[in-house]
Scaffold this motif. Structure first.
Motif, PDB file in Angstrom:
ATOM      1  N   SER A  99    -108.748  18.895 -22.082  1.00 50.78           N
ATOM      2  CA  SER A  99    -109.441  18.896 -23.493  1.00 50.78           C
ATOM      3  C   SER A  99    -108.052  18.564 -24.375  1.00 50.78           C
ATOM      4  CB  SER A  99    -110.104  20.346 -23.828  1.00 50.78           C
ATOM      5  OG  SER A  99    -111.161  20.619 -22.659  1.00 50.78           O
ATOM      6  N   ARG A 100    -108.100  17.595 -25.043  1.00 53.16           N
ATOM      7  CA  ARG A 100    -106.805  16.917 -25.697  1.00 53.16           C
ATOM      8  C   ARG A 100    -107.303  17.113 -27.273  1.00 53.16           C
ATOM      9  NH1 ARG A 100    -103.148  17.252 -22.147  1.00 53.16           N
ATOM     10  NH2 ARG A 100    -102.103  16.356 -23.558  1.00 53.16           N
ATOM     11  N   PHE A 101    -106.131  17.792 -28.038  1.00 51.96           N
ATOM     12  CA  PHE A 101    -105.906  18.112 -29.297  1.00 51.96           C
ATOM     13  C   PHE A 101    -104.773  17.578 -29.810  1.00 51.96           C
ATOM     14  CE2 PHE A 101    -108.568  21.211 -27.159  1.00 51.96           C
ATOM     15  CZ  PHE A 101    -109.636  21.396 -27.928  1.00 51.96           C
ATOM     16  N   LEU A 102    -104.836  16.307 -30.670  1.00 51.66           N
ATOM     17  CA  LEU A 102    -103.534  15.917 -31.173  1.00 51.66           C
ATOM     18  C   LEU A 102    -103.036  16.348 -32.586  1.00 51.66           C
ATOM     19  CD1 LEU A 102    -104.197  11.854 -30.402  1.00 51.66           C
ATOM     20  CD2 LEU A 102    -103.260  13.732 -28.969  1.00 51.66           C
ATOM     21  N   VAL A 103    -102.219  17.376 -32.310  1.00 51.40           N
ATOM     22  CA  VAL A 103    -101.462  18.056 -33.519  1.00 51.40           C
ATOM     23  C   VAL A 103    -100.134  18.185 -33.129  1.00 51.40           C
ATOM     24  CG1 VAL A 103    -101.583  20.386 -34.756  1.00 51.40           C
ATOM     25  CG2 VAL A 103    -103.777  19.584 -33.722  1.00 51.40           C
ATOM     26  N   ASP A 104     -99.307  18.092 -34.549  1.00 54.60           N
ATOM     27  CA  ASP A 104     -97.880  18.086 -34.273  1.00 54.60           C
ATOM     28  C   ASP A 104     -97.425  19.525 -33.655  1.00 54.60           C
ATOM     29  OD1 ASP A 104     -97.557  15.627 -34.771  1.00 54.60           O
ATOM     30  OD2 ASP A 104     -97.060  15.845 -36.942  1.00 54.60           O
ATOM     31  N   GLY A 155    -103.584  15.302 -40.075  1.00 57.95           N
ATOM     32  CA  GLY A 155    -103.965  14.154 -39.299  1.00 57.95           C
ATOM     33  C   GLY A 155    -104.101  14.682 -37.734  1.00 57.95           C
ATOM     34  N   GLY A 156    -104.174  16.076 -37.550  1.00 59.29           N
ATOM     35  CA  GLY A 156    -104.629  16.380 -36.121  1.00 59.29           C
ATOM     36  C   GLY A 156    -105.838  15.902 -36.036  1.00 59.29           C
ATOM     37  N   LEU A 195    -104.513  23.540 -35.628  1.00 62.22           N
ATOM     38  CA  LEU A 195    -105.528  23.749 -34.715  1.00 62.22           C
ATOM     39  C   LEU A 195    -106.964  24.735 -35.128  1.00 62.22           C
ATOM     40  CD1 LEU A 195    -103.211  24.070 -31.494  1.00 62.22           C
ATOM     41  CD2 LEU A 195    -104.835  22.403 -31.746  1.00 62.22           C
ATOM     42  N   THR A 196    -106.371  25.617 -36.078  1.00 61.45           N
ATOM     43  CA  THR A 196    -107.623  26.430 -36.552  1.00 61.45           C
ATOM     44  C   THR A 196    -108.621  25.813 -37.387  1.00 61.45           C
ATOM     45  OG1 THR A 196    -106.082  28.490 -36.402  1.00 61.45           O
ATOM     46  CG2 THR A 196    -107.928  28.692 -37.667  1.00 61.45           C
TER      47      THR A 196
END
Length: 354
Positions: free
Chosen positions: A107-112, A59-60, A121-122
């Motif tokens: 720059s926003r990345f929603l990852v646990d 779900g990232g 992320l990769t």
């Protein structure tokens, strides 16, 4: 466009409804404005090309925004102009998708967090690169990445990402609940300067009103906003500026706040603020240079009036965006270092960036 689950185990779509439940849950739970559902609604309203929503296993999530040579000529977001400002080659980098948002400083990345974060992320960056390539993009870029995020840096590097300098952003964590608390936290010399500015503003007949933005405000604030951009050599389209304020009205509501500056009763400037939880983002501003001459109206609006309002509104942190770093640091703000990452998707883009 591909969702490519067999290649990178993620997906991409132009419609939020197509996202898996895990990604939607992260959007609903985020505590950051620029990844929140209501800010995504703002971006959807102002986008010339529909945003691209990207997800990875578990779900990232990140949103990506399209730029080409027809896009608003804003050097903090359009990759070719961003690179030109750094005096770096910029040919053949458009069209570009900005991954993780297009607002300065973030720059926003929603990852646990946890052991699976680096892999997620990769996968997220890989999914974005594949989807953008399928849509004819020359690059994918994230212009305001946290320098301390080694997982994110590794994710871009694994897909051929190239790192370039970016603008730091500034955050002021308020030391209390009043203007006096903030003044008391400053070094003596700066505190005396702020108190002198308060006196100058009072003697000059300057007052401030902090209230929700209204439709009637758009007509008078946009010319002031554009004047400030042009003063510093930046172009910005009037339609883009007005459209963004109107998107605040329809998507942010009463959390879109206006600081209205008046001198002897006449409007002379403004600052716009967007509240999200206990953080407020100080965004656009504009001032009539002739009408504000001899009075520190900018500092009164962006610092004094906003800090006073923040204490009354329960806001604990101010995001002061990029630029004018020394001005902000002298007033207690912390500098947060940023880098830009660019993934070339064509041979021509690789030659330019290589």
């Amino acid at each position: 466009m591909t969702t490519a689950p067999e290649r990178v185990l993620g997906g991409a779509a132009h419609d939020l409804a197509a996202l898996p439940e895990a990604a939607l849950s992260r959007i609903e739970a985020t505590d950051h404005l620029y990844a929140s559902r209501r800010w995504l609604a703002v971006e959807e309203q102002v986008a010339g090309v529909p945003p691209l929503y990207v997800w990875s296993p578990g779900g990232g999530f990140a949103a990506a925004y399209h730029f080409d040579e027809r896009s608003n000529p804003w050097p903090i977001a359009r990759l070719d102009l961003f690179l030109e400002a750094l005096e770096r080659p910029s040919a053949d980098v458009l069209p570009c998708y900005l991954l993780g948002g297009r607002r300065p400083g973030h720059s926003r990345f929603l990852v646990d967090d946890g052991p699976g974060r680096a892999g997620a992320l990769t996968s997220l960056v890989g999914t974005a690169a594949e989807a953008a390539a399928d849509l004819g993009a020359a690059t994918v870029a994230a212009l305001y990445c946290d320098d301390s995020d080694t997982d994110l840096a590794a994710a871009f590097q694994s897909h051929g990402g190239i790192r370039v300098p970016s603008h730091a952003t500034y955050r002021l964590d308020l030391p209390g609940s009043s203007l006096e608390d903030w003044l008391g936290s400053l070094p003596r010399k700066q505190r005396y300067k702020e108190l002198a500015d308060v006196r100058k503003l009072d003697e000059a007949g300057v007052s401030y009103d902090v209230r929700p933005l209204t439709e009637a405000d758009v007509e008078w604030i946009v010319p002031l906003e554009l004047g400030l951009y042009h003063k510093y050599g930046n172009d910005y389209r009037s339609s883009e500026a007005a459209g963004l304020h109107r998107a605040y009205l329809s998507c942010i509501g009463e959390d879109a706040v206006l600081v209205e500056a008046r001198r002897d009763g006449d409007r002379v400037g403004f600052a716009s603020v967007v509240r999200h939880g206990t953080t407020a983002f100080v965004r656009q501003a504009g001032f009539d240079d002739e009408a504000t001459a001899g009075a520190p109206v900018y500092f009164g609006a962006v610092f004094h009036a906003v800090i006073k309002w923040a204490g009354e509104a329960g806001v604990r942190s101010l995001d002061l965006s990029i630029s004018s770093g020394q001005v902000k640091q002298r007033r207690g703000a912390a500098e947060l270092a940023r880098s830009a990452w660019i993934v070339p998707l064509t041979a021509a883009a690789r030659r330019t960036l290589g």
